[in-house]
Write an enzyme that holds these catalytic residues in place. Structure first.
Site, short mmCIF file in Angstrom:
data_model
loop_
_atom_site.label_atom_id
_atom_site.label_comp_id
_atom_site.label_asym_id
_atom_site.label_seq_id
_atom_site.Cartn_x
_atom_site.Cartn_y
_atom_site.Cartn_z
N VAL A 14 0.84 -1.21 0.00
CA VAL A 14 0.00 0.00 0.00
C VAL A 14 0.88 1.26 0.00
O VAL A 14 0.60 2.23 -0.71
CB VAL A 14 -0.99 -0.01 1.19
N LYS A 105 -7.20 -2.29 9.37
CA LYS A 105 -8.51 -2.77 9.86
C LYS A 105 -8.43 -3.32 11.29
O LYS A 105 -9.34 -3.14 12.08
CB LYS A 105 -9.07 -3.83 8.92
N GLU A 129 -10.30 5.17 5.35
CA GLU A 129 -11.06 4.59 4.22
C GLU A 129 -10.47 3.26 3.75
O GLU A 129 -11.20 2.33 3.39
CB GLU A 129 -11.08 5.59 3.06
N GLY A 134 -10.57 -2.08 0.54
CA GLY A 134 -9.57 -1.43 -0.32
C GLY A 134 -10.04 -0.17 -1.01
O GLY A 134 -10.27 0.86 -0.38
N GLY A 187 -0.63 -14.78 -5.44
CA GLY A 187 -0.30 -13.74 -4.47
C GLY A 187 -1.50 -13.19 -3.73
O GLY A 187 -1.39 -12.22 -2.99
N ASP A 201 -10.12 -11.85 8.90
CA ASP A 201 -10.00 -10.60 8.15
C ASP A 201 -11.38 -9.98 7.91
O ASP A 201 -11.60 -8.78 8.14
CB ASP A 201 -9.30 -10.90 6.81
N LYS A 205 -13.34 -6.28 9.28
CA LYS A 205 -13.98 -5.31 8.37
C LYS A 205 -15.46 -5.15 8.72
O LYS A 205 -15.99 -4.03 8.71
CB LYS A 205 -13.80 -5.76 6.92
N1 HSE Z 1 -6.48 -10.26 2.55
C1 HSE Z 1 -7.53 -9.36 2.25
C2 HSE Z 1 -8.44 -9.96 1.20
C3 HSE Z 1 -7.09 -8.02 1.77
O1 HSE Z 1 -8.16 -11.04 0.69
O2 HSE Z 1 -9.45 -9.35 0.91
C4 HSE Z 1 -6.65 -7.12 2.86
O3 HSE Z 1 -7.68 -6.88 3.77
#
Ligand code: HSE
Length: 430
Positions: A14, A105, A129, A134, A187, A201, A205
């Site tokens: 980023v 996050k 944001e 993203g 990746g 994750d 969010k």
């Molecule tokens: N690893 C996350 C995803 C992206 O696959 O959406 C970063 O939050």
């Protein structure tokens, strides 16, 4: 031309995206913000690491003091990830009257209240944001453009890695393990994919979205979480037969002042726009009581998409600097009751392996009946072998009733195996 100096904490994907955007769109950014945005310092761990961008060496430092003590730096952009030391650095920055932008996050979901409170006390701006989905402008969307609405529900595909894996499993009929290996090769998935595939994750969010959309403090621990590791190609095939696609959804619904907060694999109608969000794309679908149905779609990760959100936040700070019109987002000053998962009402797909002998279907159906679970449809597939698959689709019922039924089915003598239970959301568009 006025100039503003920013510091980057971290120079991974980023950070590189931010560097590239500031260079490739510099003229537009000057016109739109009224400032020439210059990177004054970049905090990194290893000064000798080879870097593919042509960044002057003197910008790099391994010492946070070089940034916090530099009065010419107005904005700190935190892109390190993780909770500490990122949160500590942001708090220190605020106390030194530096505005803060972050895409972190985990920090916002767990320490957002402290960060917001400190930014208010110190009179600095704080934007994040890039922390959810993203490049999709969902946080500004909720805080600014949609502020006139009471939000009724938010349903999102907020993890690109799992969406890529489920898309590959669906389109190429491959196993979870094969699809994960492809995601790692591309990746998208990390060497240790736990955070994505087990939905941690997505929980971070969803926590941020819930507190923004429903003006409440949400603890990540109050969010029900289930990853995608148990989704099998056969479940995807049954879903297709019933007219559904399986997606990992983050779901927030408010009913009678209570919130449902859950992340789990979900069957969604094949014709719904969310069912057609494929590969590593993210999408967030919401209902507002004024705007109606709305869907955001785009790249949920990657250096330029997330960099776009971060640079957008920097420009928001520059635009608000002189107007003092900034009101920090997250109005989360109270708690709403969070429903226990047992109190959630859903339709369910239940796949059970059973011995193919007289009375088995009857026994299982009668257990569902006793627990107030009404069956919408049932199919049995097998090749006249000893074990066959029974698949039930239920009408909407309390999760507690499903759990009681499953407990009783497991206790039957014939060692029926519960292979999978997947919730169904019969989403529509108004
Ligand atoms: N690893 C996350 C995803 C992206 O696959 O959406 C970063 O939050």
């Amino acid at each position: 031309m006025r100039e503003v100096k920013i510091a980057l904490l971290g120079f991974g994907n980023v950070g590189k995206g931010v560097w590239k955007i500031l260079n490739m769109n510099s003229e537009e950014l000057i016109k739109r913000s009224g400032y020439h945005i210059k990177i004054g310092k970049i905090l990194i761990r290893d000064i000798n690491k080879a870097r593919d961008l042509d960044v002057p060496k003197e910008l790099f430092t391994t010492n946070f003091e070089d940034i916090i003590e530099d009065d010419s730096i107005d904005i700190i952009v935190e892109l390190m990830g993780g909770i500490e030391p990122a949160v500590d650095y942001m708090l220190q920055g605020m106390k030194r009257k530096k505005h803060i932008v972050t895409a972190n996050k985990m920090a916002i979901a767990t320490k957002g209240n402290t960060l917001i409170k400190t930014s208010r006390e110190e009179g600095v701006m704080f934007y994040f944001e890039g922390s959810v989905a993203g490049g999709i402008p969902i946080i500004h969307g909720l805080n600014d453009n949609l502020v006139a609405n009471k939000i009724e529900e938010v349903i999102g595909i907020i993890n690109g890695t799992t969406n890529y894996i489920l898309t590959k499993m669906t389109q190429e009929k491959i196993s979870f393990e094969q699809a994960l290996a492809e995601a790692q090769k591309k990746g998208y998935a990390e060497a240790d994919p736990t955070s994505d595939v087990e939905a941690f994750d997505a929980v971070y969010k969803l926590c941020i979205l819930a507190s923004l959309a429903f003006d409440t403090i949400v603890s990540v621990n109050s969010i029900y979480r289930e990853g995608i590791n148990n989704v099998k190609p056969i479940d995807i095939e049954y879903a297709r037969e019933f007219g559904y696609v399986i997606k990992l959804l983050g779901i927030i619904k408010e009913t009678n002042g209570e919130l449902e907060l859950r992340v789990h694999p979900t069957m969604v109608p094949a014709e719904h726009p969310l069912a057609n969000v494929n590969d590593s794309f993210n999408a967030i679908f919401l209902k507002g009581n004024a705007v109606g149905d709305l869907m955001f779609y785009g790249r949920g990760a990657g250096e330029l998409p997330t960099g776009s959100a971060v640079v957008g936040d920097i420009v928001s700070i520059l635009r608000n600097k002189e107007k003092s019109s900034y009101y920090p987002c997250l109005k989360n000053e109270g708690y709403k009751k969070i429903k226990d998962i047992e109190e959630v009402k859903c339709e369910y797909y239940i796949r059970i392996t059973v011995k193919d002998k007289p009375g088995v279907l009857g026994e299982i159906s009668s257990i569902f009946g006793k627990n107030n679970v009404s069956i919408l449809s049932v199919i049995q597939k097998g090749k006249r072998e000893e074990l066959v698959s029974l698949v039930f689709i239920t009408h909407s019922t309390l999760e507690g009733n499903i759990n009681k039924s499953i407990g009783m089915i497991k206790a039957l003598n014939d060692s029926e195996k519960i292979e999978n239970i997947i919730r169904i959301e019969n989403l529509g568009m108004d």
